[in-house]
Design a protein around this motif. Structure first.
Motif, mmCIF file in Angstrom:
data_model
loop_
_atom_site.group_PDB
_atom_site.id
_atom_site.type_symbol
_atom_site.label_atom_id
_atom_site.label_comp_id
_atom_site.label_asym_id
_atom_site.label_seq_id
_atom_site.Cartn_x
_atom_site.Cartn_y
_atom_site.Cartn_z
ATOM 1 N N PHE A 1 53.149 41.330 50.183
ATOM 2 C CA PHE A 1 54.049 42.230 49.462
ATOM 3 C C PHE A 1 54.019 41.959 47.960
ATOM 4 O O PHE A 1 53.852 42.883 47.155
ATOM 5 N N ILE A 2 54.151 40.687 47.579
ATOM 6 C CA ILE A 2 54.154 40.329 46.153
ATOM 7 C C ILE A 2 52.821 40.690 45.506
ATOM 8 O O ILE A 2 52.775 41.294 44.434
ATOM 9 N N PHE A 3 51.724 40.330 46.165
ATOM 10 C CA PHE A 3 50.396 40.640 45.636
ATOM 11 C C PHE A 3 50.189 42.150 45.554
ATOM 12 O O PHE A 3 49.654 42.667 44.575
ATOM 13 N N GLY A 4 50.624 42.874 46.609
ATOM 14 C CA GLY A 4 50.480 44.328 46.626
ATOM 15 C C GLY A 4 51.242 44.998 45.497
ATOM 16 O O GLY A 4 50.729 45.909 44.848
ATOM 17 N N VAL A 5 52.463 44.544 45.248
ATOM 18 C CA VAL A 5 53.255 45.110 44.148
ATOM 19 C C VAL A 5 52.583 44.796 42.815
ATOM 20 O O VAL A 5 52.457 45.664 41.946
ATOM 21 N N PHE A 6 52.116 43.558 42.645
ATOM 22 C CA PHE A 6 51.457 43.148 41.407
ATOM 23 C C PHE A 6 50.211 44.006 41.142
ATOM 24 O O PHE A 6 50.031 44.539 40.043
ATOM 25 N N VAL A 7 49.383 44.163 42.155
ATOM 26 C CA VAL A 7 48.142 44.933 41.990
ATOM 27 C C VAL A 7 48.446 46.409 41.751
ATOM 28 O O VAL A 7 47.905 47.028 40.822
ATOM 29 N N THR A 8 49.321 46.974 42.570
ATOM 30 C CA THR A 8 49.635 48.400 42.451
ATOM 31 C C THR A 8 50.256 48.730 41.104
ATOM 32 O O THR A 8 49.822 49.662 40.418
ATOM 33 N N VAL A 9 51.254 47.967 40.721
ATOM 34 C CA VAL A 9 51.926 48.216 39.435
ATOM 35 C C VAL A 9 50.970 47.920 38.286
ATOM 36 O O VAL A 9 50.921 48.660 37.301
ATOM 37 N N GLY A 10 50.190 46.853 38.420
ATOM 38 C CA GLY A 10 49.248 46.494 37.362
ATOM 39 C C GLY A 10 48.209 47.574 37.104
ATOM 40 O O GLY A 10 47.850 47.847 35.957
ATOM 41 N N ILE A 11 47.734 48.199 38.159
ATOM 42 C CA ILE A 11 46.747 49.270 37.995
ATOM 43 C C ILE A 11 47.402 50.511 37.397
ATOM 44 O O ILE A 11 46.829 51.180 36.541
ATOM 45 N N ALA A 12 48.621 50.819 37.832
ATOM 46 C CA ALA A 12 49.285 52.055 37.409
ATOM 47 C C ALA A 12 49.842 52.001 35.987
ATOM 48 O O ALA A 12 49.968 53.037 35.338
ATOM 49 N N LEU A 13 50.162 50.811 35.497
ATOM 50 C CA LEU A 13 50.750 50.715 34.153
ATOM 51 C C LEU A 13 49.698 50.915 33.063
ATOM 52 O O LEU A 13 48.506 50.741 33.304
ATOM 53 N N PRO A 14 50.154 51.258 31.877
ATOM 54 C CA PRO A 14 49.203 51.427 30.764
ATOM 55 C C PRO A 14 48.415 50.153 30.478
ATOM 56 O O PRO A 14 48.806 49.056 30.871
ATOM 57 N N ASN A 15 47.295 50.314 29.746
ATOM 58 C CA ASN A 15 46.433 49.180 29.392
ATOM 59 C C ASN A 15 47.216 48.095 28.681
ATOM 60 O O ASN A 15 48.195 48.355 27.977
ATOM 61 N N ASP A 16 46.752 46.877 28.847
ATOM 62 C CA ASP A 16 47.257 45.680 28.188
ATOM 63 C C ASP A 16 48.670 45.298 28.607
ATOM 64 O O ASP A 16 49.237 44.369 28.054
ATOM 65 N N PHE A 17 49.259 45.980 29.572
ATOM 66 C CA PHE A 17 50.571 45.552 30.040
ATOM 67 C C PHE A 17 50.420 44.398 31.022
ATOM 68 O O PHE A 17 51.032 43.365 30.866
ATOM 69 N N MET A 18 49.585 44.577 32.049
ATOM 70 C CA MET A 18 49.301 43.491 32.991
ATOM 71 C C MET A 18 47.823 43.116 32.979
ATOM 72 O O MET A 18 47.477 41.976 33.188
ATOM 73 N N PHE A 19 46.975 44.109 32.775
ATOM 74 C CA PHE A 19 45.537 43.876 32.730
ATOM 75 C C PHE A 19 45.016 44.327 31.364
ATOM 76 O O PHE A 19 45.425 45.364 30.853
ATOM 77 N N ALA A 20 44.102 43.557 30.813
ATOM 78 C CA ALA A 20 43.517 43.925 29.521
ATOM 79 C C ALA A 20 42.588 45.118 29.687
ATOM 80 O O ALA A 20 42.024 45.348 30.764
ATOM 81 N N ALA A 21 42.419 45.872 28.618
ATOM 82 C CA ALA A 21 41.594 47.081 28.657
ATOM 83 C C ALA A 21 40.136 46.772 28.968
ATOM 84 O O ALA A 21 39.417 47.618 29.496
ATOM 85 N N ASP A 22 39.669 45.541 28.690
ATOM 86 C CA ASP A 22 38.265 45.218 28.946
ATOM 87 C C ASP A 22 38.043 44.600 30.338
ATOM 88 O O ASP A 22 36.913 44.320 30.708
ATOM 89 N N GLU A 23 39.100 44.432 31.127
ATOM 90 C CA GLU A 23 38.934 43.941 32.496
ATOM 91 C C GLU A 23 38.421 45.071 33.367
ATOM 92 O O GLU A 23 38.687 46.238 33.110
ATOM 93 N N THR A 24 37.687 44.716 34.422
ATOM 94 C CA THR A 24 37.074 45.754 35.249
ATOM 95 C C THR A 24 37.948 46.131 36.439
ATOM 96 O O THR A 24 38.671 45.311 36.980
#
Length: 193
Positions: free
Chosen positions: A35-58
């Motif tokens: 659940f925690i990992f799923g929320v992290f991944v889902t929200v991280g992908i859906a949020l704008p760049n550089d919020f959780m993942f950098a724009a240069d990450e794949t």
């Protein structure tokens, strides 16, 4: 039944209760992590760049790779939705197997609820495997949708994970049906006596 047979049976039942109790809590912890990992991944992908993942990450879907900065936000929301569905299906299957362990711990081997949970576990595993098969081509199409028509991709993959979940799901579904029949036969035998 002799005293020795009764003692052996009680040891076996105690072992079943103990292992079932341990597995119930192991599955509970695994579900919390999923659940925690799923929320992290889902929200991280859906949020704008550089919020959780950098724009240069794949961002990888099937065999298609693109950096977060290249993918339009709406497409990332589509990928996040696919991830959320996959995590949800996996959690529902996990919850059903947790309920099976809980009922085994309570010595409810042939109760209708136990059998329903075994069947539901198999059904949700099959649903997860089928969705996993569908999500790769759909996800690769969503990920490359903004590219010019000649560069769009639909990547169809079949790996061991989908096959494993399909076989395990079918096995659990069949196991649940067999247990249901065994419970009906045992009930008919009790009525004769």
């Amino acid at each position: 039944m002799t005293v020795s047979e009764t003692a052996d049976r009680e040891r076996r039942l105690t072992r079943i209760r103990r292992v079932s109790g341990i597995m119930k809590w192991v599955v509970t912890v695994v579900l919390a992590v999923i659940f925690i990992f799923g929320v992290f991944v889902t929200v991280g992908i859906a949020l704008p760049n550089d919020f959780m993942f950098a724009a240069d990450e794949t961002l990888d879907v099937a065999d298609v790779e693109r950096t977060f900065g290249e993918v339009p936000h709406l497409q990332r929301v589509g990928i996040a939705a696919l991830a959320a569905i996959a995590f949800t299906l996996l959690m529902i299957a996990g919850w059903n197997i947790r309920q099976v362990f809980k009922r085994f711990q309570q010595m409810e081997f042939f109760s209708p609820k136990t059998l329903a949970n075994v069947i539901a576990f198999g059904t949700w595993l099959i649903a997860f495997a089928v969705f996993d098969l569908i999500s790769d081509p759909l996800g690769s199409f969503i990920l490359t949708f903004d590219l010019p028509p000649g560069e769009r991709q639909v990547d169809i993959t079949l790996d061991g994970g989908e096959i494993f979940f399909l076989i395990l799901g079918a096995l659990m579904l069949l196991f649940g049906w067999i247990l249901r029949e065994a419970a009906l036969i045992a009930d008919e035998n009790r009525q004769f006596v």
